[in-house]
Design a protein around this motif. Structure first.
Motif, short mmCIF file in Angstrom:
data_model
loop_
_atom_site.label_atom_id
_atom_site.label_comp_id
_atom_site.label_asym_id
_atom_site.label_seq_id
_atom_site.Cartn_x
_atom_site.Cartn_y
_atom_site.Cartn_z
N LEU A 239 0.84 -1.21 0.00
CA LEU A 239 0.00 0.00 0.00
C LEU A 239 0.87 1.25 0.00
O LEU A 239 0.52 2.26 -0.64
CB LEU A 239 -0.93 0.00 1.21
CG LEU A 239 -2.01 1.10 1.19
CD1 LEU A 239 -2.92 0.96 -0.03
CD2 LEU A 239 -2.84 1.08 2.49
N GLN A 240 1.99 1.21 0.70
CA GLN A 240 2.93 2.34 0.65
C GLN A 240 3.33 2.64 -0.80
O GLN A 240 3.36 3.79 -1.21
CB GLN A 240 4.21 2.02 1.45
CG GLN A 240 4.10 2.15 2.95
CD GLN A 240 5.46 1.93 3.59
OE1 GLN A 240 5.79 0.82 3.98
NE2 GLN A 240 6.24 2.99 3.66
N ILE A 241 3.66 1.60 -1.54
CA ILE A 241 4.09 1.78 -2.93
C ILE A 241 2.94 2.33 -3.77
O ILE A 241 3.11 3.28 -4.54
CB ILE A 241 4.60 0.45 -3.52
CG1 ILE A 241 5.85 -0.01 -2.76
CG2 ILE A 241 4.92 0.61 -5.02
CD1 ILE A 241 6.34 -1.39 -3.17
N TYR A 242 1.75 1.77 -3.60
CA TYR A 242 0.60 2.18 -4.40
C TYR A 242 0.18 3.62 -4.09
O TYR A 242 -0.44 4.29 -4.93
CB TYR A 242 -0.60 1.25 -4.16
CG TYR A 242 -0.35 -0.20 -4.54
CD1 TYR A 242 0.53 -0.54 -5.56
CD2 TYR A 242 -1.00 -1.24 -3.85
CE1 TYR A 242 0.75 -1.86 -5.89
CE2 TYR A 242 -0.78 -2.56 -4.18
CZ TYR A 242 0.10 -2.87 -5.20
OH TYR A 242 0.32 -4.18 -5.54
N LEU A 243 0.51 4.10 -2.89
CA LEU A 243 0.14 5.46 -2.49
C LEU A 243 1.34 6.41 -2.61
O LEU A 243 1.65 7.18 -1.70
CB LEU A 243 -0.40 5.47 -1.05
CG LEU A 243 -1.68 4.66 -0.83
CD1 LEU A 243 -2.11 4.73 0.63
CD2 LEU A 243 -2.81 5.14 -1.73
N ARG A 244 2.00 6.33 -3.75
CA ARG A 244 3.11 7.24 -4.07
C ARG A 244 4.27 7.17 -3.08
O ARG A 244 4.87 8.19 -2.72
CB ARG A 244 2.63 8.68 -4.16
CG ARG A 244 1.50 8.94 -5.15
CD ARG A 244 1.23 10.44 -5.19
NE ARG A 244 0.01 10.75 -5.93
CZ ARG A 244 -0.49 11.98 -6.01
NH1 ARG A 244 0.11 12.98 -5.39
NH2 ARG A 244 -1.60 12.20 -6.68
N GLY A 245 4.58 6.00 -2.59
CA GLY A 245 5.68 5.88 -1.64
C GLY A 245 5.36 6.54 -0.31
O GLY A 245 6.22 7.19 0.29
N LEU A 279 -6.85 5.87 -5.18
CA LEU A 279 -6.66 4.45 -4.90
C LEU A 279 -6.77 3.66 -6.20
O LEU A 279 -7.85 3.54 -6.78
CB LEU A 279 -7.70 3.95 -3.89
CG LEU A 279 -7.69 4.59 -2.50
CD1 LEU A 279 -8.77 3.98 -1.62
CD2 LEU A 279 -6.33 4.43 -1.84
N ILE A 280 -5.65 3.13 -6.66
CA ILE A 280 -5.70 2.25 -7.83
C ILE A 280 -6.36 0.94 -7.39
O ILE A 280 -6.48 0.66 -6.19
CB ILE A 280 -4.29 2.01 -8.41
CG1 ILE A 280 -3.41 1.26 -7.40
CG2 ILE A 280 -3.63 3.33 -8.82
CD1 ILE A 280 -2.07 0.81 -7.97
N PRO A 281 -6.83 0.10 -8.30
CA PRO A 281 -7.55 -1.13 -7.92
C PRO A 281 -6.81 -1.99 -6.90
O PRO A 281 -7.44 -2.51 -5.95
CB PRO A 281 -7.72 -1.84 -9.26
CG PRO A 281 -7.81 -0.73 -10.25
CD PRO A 281 -6.86 0.32 -9.77
N LYS A 282 -5.49 -2.16 -7.05
CA LYS A 282 -4.76 -2.99 -6.09
C LYS A 282 -4.76 -2.35 -4.69
O LYS A 282 -4.83 -3.06 -3.68
CB LYS A 282 -3.32 -3.19 -6.57
CG LYS A 282 -3.20 -4.18 -7.73
CD LYS A 282 -1.73 -4.44 -8.07
CE LYS A 282 -1.59 -5.49 -9.14
NZ LYS A 282 -0.18 -5.80 -9.46
N ALA A 283 -4.66 -1.02 -4.64
CA ALA A 283 -4.70 -0.33 -3.34
C ALA A 283 -6.09 -0.45 -2.73
O ALA A 283 -6.24 -0.68 -1.52
CB ALA A 283 -4.32 1.13 -3.52
N GLN A 284 -7.12 -0.29 -3.54
CA GLN A 284 -8.50 -0.38 -3.04
C GLN A 284 -8.77 -1.77 -2.46
O GLN A 284 -9.45 -1.91 -1.44
CB GLN A 284 -9.48 -0.09 -4.19
CG GLN A 284 -10.93 0.00 -3.74
CD GLN A 284 -11.20 1.19 -2.84
OE1 GLN A 284 -11.04 2.33 -3.26
NE2 GLN A 284 -11.59 0.93 -1.60
N ALA A 285 -8.21 -2.81 -3.10
CA ALA A 285 -8.40 -4.18 -2.61
C ALA A 285 -7.81 -4.35 -1.22
O ALA A 285 -8.41 -5.00 -0.35
CB ALA A 285 -7.77 -5.16 -3.59
N ILE A 286 -6.64 -3.75 -0.99
CA ILE A 286 -6.03 -3.83 0.34
C ILE A 286 -6.87 -3.07 1.36
O ILE A 286 -7.13 -3.55 2.47
CB ILE A 286 -4.58 -3.29 0.30
CG1 ILE A 286 -3.70 -4.20 -0.54
CG2 ILE A 286 -4.02 -3.15 1.72
CD1 ILE A 286 -2.28 -3.68 -0.75
N VAL A 287 -7.32 -1.87 1.00
CA VAL A 287 -8.14 -1.06 1.91
C VAL A 287 -9.42 -1.79 2.27
O VAL A 287 -9.82 -1.86 3.45
CB VAL A 287 -8.46 0.31 1.28
CG1 VAL A 287 -9.51 1.05 2.11
CG2 VAL A 287 -7.19 1.15 1.16
#
Length: 405
Positions: A239-245, A279-287
């Motif tokens: 999630l850190q990576i997906y949220l711009r580091g 939130l890209i799809p992969k980030a949304q899935a984690i959330v």
């Protein structure tokens, strides 16, 4: 008026030593100022200095010469009528380094700068206990004192078989030297000499570790127990990576409602510019996996302010808890790296470097990547990117060397 540097043998300390004094004589009135002490067998009565065989004789004799030079300057001012004889012996108010650091701590507390308070509190504690900062007159420090201070920070300190102070890298030593120099300049009221201002410890460039796409795939493919600490930490890292580091502290402290409507809303206030992100799809899935199930999005950082404590104290406790939670994450990440056969010191900060590498691969515009990473200074950002590019070039060159052999 006359001056004389003498060993005053009429007075003896409990350790058998005698005071070394500068003796002033004016109109048959004699007064003395103690500047050091030594034993009779260590003193050279003919040359008025320590004998060469005495411990640290060169350093101490240099100090005695400096004090005698100051006394001669005072004698000159006395003859010009700028000062009175008794002024030479009035006890001056001395501000020690420990006093100055205590004042800085009070300032940080009043300004609620908890991060700076924590760092300087550590400086104050170790310097008082092991470097006699409570007896260092900040108006009298010189380049030799700074050289000793740098050596002190760089060396490991062991007391009774226990490490009480770890050795610092040159980069960390330089940061500490700069901080102490600023405190001394601020509270001594004396402009540091040119050699003190120029004093530097040689630093080295820190390698910014990051993961390749293939290494990320290996971590993602690990078969972990759902809901386990390892599973949670892996989700935090991605999630850190997906949220711009995003910085680890921001993610650990984030509440579920900061991820509403398909967007992460960052909270700022710790001196760092944290950035929000779609939130890209992969980030949304984690959330979605954690949303609303815990006090915060992830169940690692558990802390609430104490209504009976001050705002400053609550901020300090919050930082301490964040650091402890980050340590847990980093410890688990190293386990994941071993399981994924990744020979790198995996930590939460590598997520930020990994995203930065991805960003500069896709976007050749530092103004945009600066905003993506939340850097506020273009020069700092450019250096950050150059380090990442340089590391990649060196890695590739090393690979080419061994591939050809």
């Amino acid at each position: 008026m006359t001056l004389k540097l003498v060993l005053y043998i009429s007075k003896t300390y409990t350790d058998g030593s005698h005071p070394v004094v500068i003796r002033y004589t004016l109109n048959r009135i004699r007064k003395s100022k103690v500047i050091h002490k030594c034993k009779r067998e260590e003193w050279d009565f003919r040359n008025h200095e320590l004998k060469g065989k005495a411990r640290n004789s060169a350093l101490i004799n240099s100090y005695l010469a400096e004090e005698y030079f100051k006394a001669e300057a005072d004698l000159f001012r006395l003859r010009k009528g700028e000062i009175a004889f008794d002024d030479l012996f009035r006890k001056k108010t001395v501000m020690t380094l420990d006093d100055a650091l205590a004042q800085e701590l009070e300032r940080f507390k009043a300004e609620k700068k908890t991060g700076a308070y924590k760092r300087f509190e550590g400086y104050k504690e170790v310097l008082k206990q092991y470097f006699n900062s409570d007896s260092v007159d900040i108006a009298a420090v010189n380049i030799r004192w700074f050289e000793k201070l740098a050596m002190f920070f760089a060396q490991e300190l062991v007391v009774k078989g226990k490490i009480v102070k770890k050795a610092n890298s040159n980069n960390v030593v330089q940061v500490k030297i700069k901080a102490i120099r600023q405190v001394i300049a601020k509270y001594s009221g004396v402009r540091p000499s040119e050699d003190i201002q120029r004093f530097r410890v040689r630093t080295t460039r820190t390698v910014k570790q990051k993961l390749t796409g293939e290494e990320l795939d290996r971590i993602e493919a690990l078969d972990l127990v759902p809901g386990s600490l390892e599973d949670v930490v892996r989700d935090i890292f991605f999630l850190q990576i997906y949220l711009r580091g995003a910085r680890i502290g921001s993610i650990l402290q984030a509440y579920s409602n900061q991820f509403d409507n398909g967007r992460y809303v960052a909270v700022n206030g710790g001196g760092k510019k944290n950035v929000g992100a779609k939130l890209i799809p992969k980030a949304q899935a984690i959330v979605d996996k954690y949303y609303g199930k815990h006090e915060r999005l992830f169940p690692i950082y558990k802390w609430q302010p104490d209504p009976k404590a001050s705002e400053f104290e609550n901020k300090r406790r919050s930082i301490k808890k964040k650091e402890a939670s980050t340590a847990i994450v980093n410890k688990v990440l190293k386990v994941l790296a071993e399981k994924a056969d990744i020979n790198k010191p995996l930590s939460s900060h590598i997520a930020r470097h990994t995203y930065a590498r991805m960003a500069i691969d896709k976007i050749n515009n530092p103004m945009i990547t600066m905003e993506l990473l939340g850097h506020s200074d273009l020069k700092v950002h450019q250096g950050y990117l150059n380090d990442i590019r340089k590391d990649d070039e060196l890695d590739k060159a090393n690979d080419d060397i061994f591939n050809e052999s």
